[in-house]
Design a protein around this motif. Structure first.
Motif, mmCIF file in Angstrom:
data_model
loop_
_atom_site.group_PDB
_atom_site.id
_atom_site.type_symbol
_atom_site.label_atom_id
_atom_site.label_comp_id
_atom_site.label_asym_id
_atom_site.label_seq_id
_atom_site.Cartn_x
_atom_site.Cartn_y
_atom_site.Cartn_z
ATOM 1 N N TRP A 180 -3.306 -0.219 -3.586
ATOM 2 C CA TRP A 180 -2.648 -1.507 -3.223
ATOM 3 C C TRP A 180 -2.145 -2.585 -3.094
ATOM 4 N N ALA A 197 -7.117 4.775 -5.746
ATOM 5 C CA ALA A 197 -8.396 5.295 -4.907
ATOM 6 C C ALA A 197 -7.061 7.146 -5.338
ATOM 7 N N ASP A 232 -3.754 6.404 -3.680
ATOM 8 C CA ASP A 232 -3.472 5.843 -3.076
ATOM 9 C C ASP A 232 -3.561 4.551 -4.253
ATOM 10 N N SER A 251 -12.792 -2.001 -6.490
ATOM 11 C CA SER A 251 -12.677 -2.288 -5.465
ATOM 12 C C SER A 251 -12.523 -3.685 -5.336
ATOM 13 N N VAL A 266 -3.567 -6.397 -3.573
ATOM 14 C CA VAL A 266 -3.976 -7.049 -3.125
ATOM 15 C C VAL A 266 -3.835 -8.129 -3.038
ATOM 16 N N TRP A 297 -4.735 -8.293 -6.599
ATOM 17 C CA TRP A 297 -5.172 -7.605 -7.870
ATOM 18 C C TRP A 297 -4.363 -6.031 -7.099
ATOM 19 N N GLU A 343 -5.972 -1.560 -6.391
ATOM 20 C CA GLU A 343 -7.105 -1.063 -6.311
ATOM 21 C C GLU A 343 -6.492 0.070 -5.881
ATOM 22 N N HIS A 390 1.270 -1.430 0.173
ATOM 23 C CA HIS A 390 0.108 -0.224 -0.199
ATOM 24 C C HIS A 390 0.653 1.047 -0.096
ATOM 25 N N SER A 411 0.940 5.161 -0.897
ATOM 26 C CA SER A 411 0.207 6.787 -1.013
ATOM 27 C C SER A 411 1.638 7.800 -1.582
#
Lengths: 602, 602
Positions: free
Chosen positions: B566, B579, B564, B591, B568, B575, B577, B498, B500
């Motif tokens: 991610w 945002a 951001d 999501s 996952v 995958w 994600e 993750h 940012s």
């Protein structure tokens, strides 16, 4: 919201910091203290972030109806500390899973961080995996209300669009939030106020009461169906039920509902497709409701009364002049009655033509005029645009206005009917104006987004709705939009319109669309109005219009909002288009009238 | 764009201010002067705004293929003068109608006003009613490039989303636009440059030529398939064809295409769904293409060569140590060949295991190793995660990287394969990093919006694409995203990520998403890279990734952009994600990996 606790009456719940209370005092809480629900932590706080499969989960209980499960505060999935973050993520996953498993309907989380990227991700999962069980987010009010709001708005903005399972709970602090701030919160999906027992003071008898400003706030909140959650120790020594009783007492003594509120109960934020009276005939119950309006027909009577005096009064020594009144679109007769009342009061004789095209309304109208009171009335079974009258009218009376004034095609109908009038004849109404204001309302937006789409209304955001607005925040003053006057003696009548309106946002908020209102001048200073500043008292015949924008737009305080509105007229139909150009430009709504139009013919 | 004039070669057209020319000079324009198309006004300018049904409409002509119809400049549907506005609206309606009727394919309008609300409304109608015939908007470049761009962006923003029939034409002024400004224009749908003959200067022979800066601009524009429109009088007295010949000459002498450009011709802005090599077997032609890369396998050979020298070189007087090389995912053998080349060059003997699970690739591989050159090779028909080796590897060689480094699950595969390695064994690559940059590209956005949606990719905006980016504007420098290293000796391997990332926009623009790149360290200073600043020269095996955002976001110059990302990891799939949270927060993309995921198993 699908909120289980939305039972009309206010509900006061109690929050415990540990589960042991509820197990012990179950009978007392619900049966003796009469709290409606209880909030309990879904896991005990634990230094090592280990999940405690509490006795809570073994306890057979009304999880679905009486408990809000609270996620403990030490869980911080957005902590800058990688270890805490990763442990929190694992723990929250387990808590969500078990809450769903045991059937806790509502889970409440505290929104403590400014940035909640991971929390939003996990909530998006939970909302999906719990099949739409509600999530309540609680924010502790600080001195910086913009910061509080941003926290909430940013969180919500991360979730999938059309999110209607998220509720907001505000934790009150010593400082009472301003009315402006509360208007913004009400326009969000505010479901609860969380109040510590420490905010209560003791009255003379030693019983806990709230300061006057809090009383006012809570009384107002009751009107918006906000619920109360009490937490903290029994610091007044009168038992926890003393707090519940006090809240209930506030509810009992709140301001009674107005006529308008009473009439519109149950319609709050409910979207209605506007009527198409030229295309569809109204049904009996629609007439029935609208005829009950206590103000509208009085205003019409007053306007006609004043015209009769002005036009029909005898010169000294002479006789009063009979006035020809034509009621176009007479329906079941309320304007006929207003005309006759005005004649009786003014002692000016009238001859009334009641023109109506709706067969069903005509049956009732024909029955009505059998009464001798209606002896001056002639019923004309015709469309006002086709009828060839035996004589011309002094006064043309109509009630063709919609919630946005011209949106039921009053201009086109009256232009077509003005050939029925004498050259100096008067129209009631003689002028009307629509108004617009930028608004924020998370609920209205969600309601549009979840409208079932059918073939005629493909995209629900390209449609104007009639709606009783309760939880709506006006971001600036209302401004006038389109005006029409009757009779219209322009050489070429042009009912197309285009206006560009500029507003300035009072507050940082999300723009969801525009509220539409109208006022109509019936005669001289006799008006009817749904404009918030001049609303005719108790008049309930019209709810405002809501013109949504498809893409909610963040606006900062003091930022410009510019909206262009068009009224487009084509041979068979009329429609509006609207487009935002400040603070950003968005695609034109209802381009080519493809989603929403009003037909000129049946 | 469906642009008729998009014929690969540059096209130079000529614009006339009146129709009389074209009728007279038809043969000359097309056959002698060899202009490819002609722009003519669709109505003569007329003081009274009356429509002149010009001889143009009676003239049988190649309307569809050779003419751009231009709307005269005096038509101003957004004029503050009501009379001009209303007459302009009527006239433009007629022009649009007749253009469609006679079959003019492309209509060009000049965007003269700052606000073009009515023009946008009317263009929205025309686009619909002409069934998607292209509209070109022409903007005269001024000194204020932001103002020019805003005019264009605001106009486009008013039209229905996913608008792909609108093209942009820039009218050059004396001032040459800066490279930065042109980058922004290229990222729009720039189709044409309109050049007045007055911008030409005479060379020694008296022939019209352009200043060096304009030459450069036009040569660059040819690479972006921009076309040229010449207008004005023949002020150099060499005939109008002299201008056309000069432009064609510029084209002939432009910089030749690089290997990368040559390879990627036809793929520009074309969206490709990333491969899923663990789920799907590659086909032969895919192997074929990737094996042709002139750089990639040379770099692998160099890395293995250096490792062989480091690990296998004889101690003084001794023998070189044989090294065990395992190529995991050997495909049709290019890395096997690189390993053997490295061995020959270094004179360090190797034993090579070629591990491959794809049956079809194995057939070709088995054929290949019949050649004595491949005598040290043992083929292993197995998934690298399952194979039990007879001995452990000194060097584990793989090419599992995708356009975003880890997006073809290299981390999971190599973590699973590192049990094949000696405790001091080395992995080639030993480390790789993905990179991101915010980008603006109207064309990429439109291409995503018009992706056919199928059951597995419900919303095309929640998907990352592999795409050769040509008309894309990077809004800030590229920043690193996720890094992985091999072998991974962490006690618990965690391939979730993750991050940012904060960017600052260089320019006012519309953010459409993020470009993804990668670099990989093969060994010491031997790298392969698609990072724009360090791109391995001529390497064409990877195009960048494009992660779109669903809602295009206006960003001002100097404004923050925060995204951001991610990664996952779940037991069966991986995958991303993503945002946006600055300048505004938008819903999390992909999501729950619901649209886009990479499977760990076939």
């Amino acid at each position: 919201m699908g909120n289980l606790f939305d039972m009309g009456d206010p509900v006061c719940g109690i929050e415990y910091k540990s589960f042991s209370h509820i197990e012990k005092d179950h009978q007392e809480i619900f049966n003796i203290q009469k709290f409606a629900f209880v909030s309990v932590p879904l896991s005990e706080k634990h230094e090592k972030f280990e999940f405690q499969p509490l006795e809570i989960y073994n306890y057979s209980f009304e999880w679905g109806t009486k408990v809000i499960g609270v996620v403990p505060d030490n869980i911080n999935v957005d902590s800058p500390d990688i270890d805490i973050r990763s442990k929190s993520v694992n723990l929250l996953k387990k808590i969500f899973k078990l809450a769903s498993y045991v059937g806790v309907n509502t889970v409440m989380l505290n929104l403590n961080n400014d940035r909640n990227m991971n929390l939003a991700r996990m909530c998006a999962y939970h909302l999906h995996e719990s099949h739409g069980r509600p999530l309540w987010l609680r924010i502790s009010l600080s001195k910086d209300s913009d910061c509080d709001w941003r926290k909430w708005n940013n969180f919500l903005s991360l979730l999938p669009e059309n999110q209607n399972k998220i509720g907001l709970v505000l934790e009150l602090s010593e400082e009472v939030p301003s009315e402006t701030d509360m208007m913004r919160w009400y326009s969000e999906v505010l479901l609860g106020l969380s109040i510590s027992t420490s905010l209560f003071v003791a009255n003379k008898g030693g019983y806990p009461v709230l300061r006057r400003e809090f009383q006012k706030l809570i009384s107002k909140s009751f009107k918006k169906k906000v619920q109360i959650i009490i937490h903290g120790e029994d610091i007044h020594g009168q038992g926890m039920d003393a707090y519940q009783k006090y809240i209930y007492n506030l509810y009992e003594n709140k301001e009674p509902a107005s006529v308008y509120e009473e009439f519109s109960r149950g319609y709050e934020e409910l979207l209605q497709i506007p009527l198409q009276p030229l295309k569809d005939n109204l049904d009996n119950s629609t007439y029935e409701i609208f005829e009950k309006d206590p103000i509208k027909y009085k205003q019409y009577e007053e306007a006609i009364y004043q015209i009769l005096l002005d036009r029909g009064s005898p010169v000294p020594g002479g006789e009063p002049t009979q006035q020809v009144v034509m009621v176009v679109g007479a329906g079941r007769g309320p304007l006929v009655r207003s005309s006759l009342n005005a004649s009786r009061r003014s002692k000016i004789p009238v001859k009334v033509y009641a023109v109506e095209k709706n067969e069903s309304a005509l049956i009732i109208l024909r029955n009505l005029v059998k009464d001798p009171f209606f002896s001056e009335v002639t019923i004309i079974d015709s469309d006002m645009r086709d009828w060839e009258p035996p004589e011309k009218a002094d006064i043309l009376v109509s009630e063709l206005l919609g919630s946005f004034s011209d949106n039921e095609l009053s201009p086109e109908c009256l232009d077509g009917a003005q050939r029925l009038m004498k050259s100096d004849g008067l129209s009631v109404p003689c002028q009307y104006t629509s108004y617009l204001a930028p608004i924020s309302s998370r609920k209205l937006y969600n309601n549009v987004a979840t409208q079932p789409s059918d073939s005629s209304h493909e995209d629900p955001f390209h449609l104007g709705y009639v709606v009783r607005m309760q939880c709506v925040n006006l971001l600036d003053k209302v401004k006038s939009c389109f005006t029409f006057h009757h009779p219209n003696h322009d050489s070429v009548i042009d009912n197309t319109r285009h206006i560009s309106l500029q507003f300035t946002s009072d507050t940082e908020s999300v723009l969801h669309g525009f509220a539409g209102y109208f006022d109509a001048q019936l005669y001289r200073d006799v008006y009817i109005s749904t404009h918030p500043d001049t609303h005719s008292p108790d008049m309930f015949s019209w709810f405002p219009m809501f013109f949504p924008i498809k893409q909610p737009q963040l606006v900062r305080q003091g930022e410009k909002i510019v909206i262009d509105f068009w009224r487009v007229v084509e041979p068979t139909k009329v429609w509006y288009e609207w487009a935002l150009s400040e603070p950003v430009t968005q695609p034109i709504h209802n381009s080519r009238g493809v989603t929403y139009w009003i037909g000129l013919f049946s």
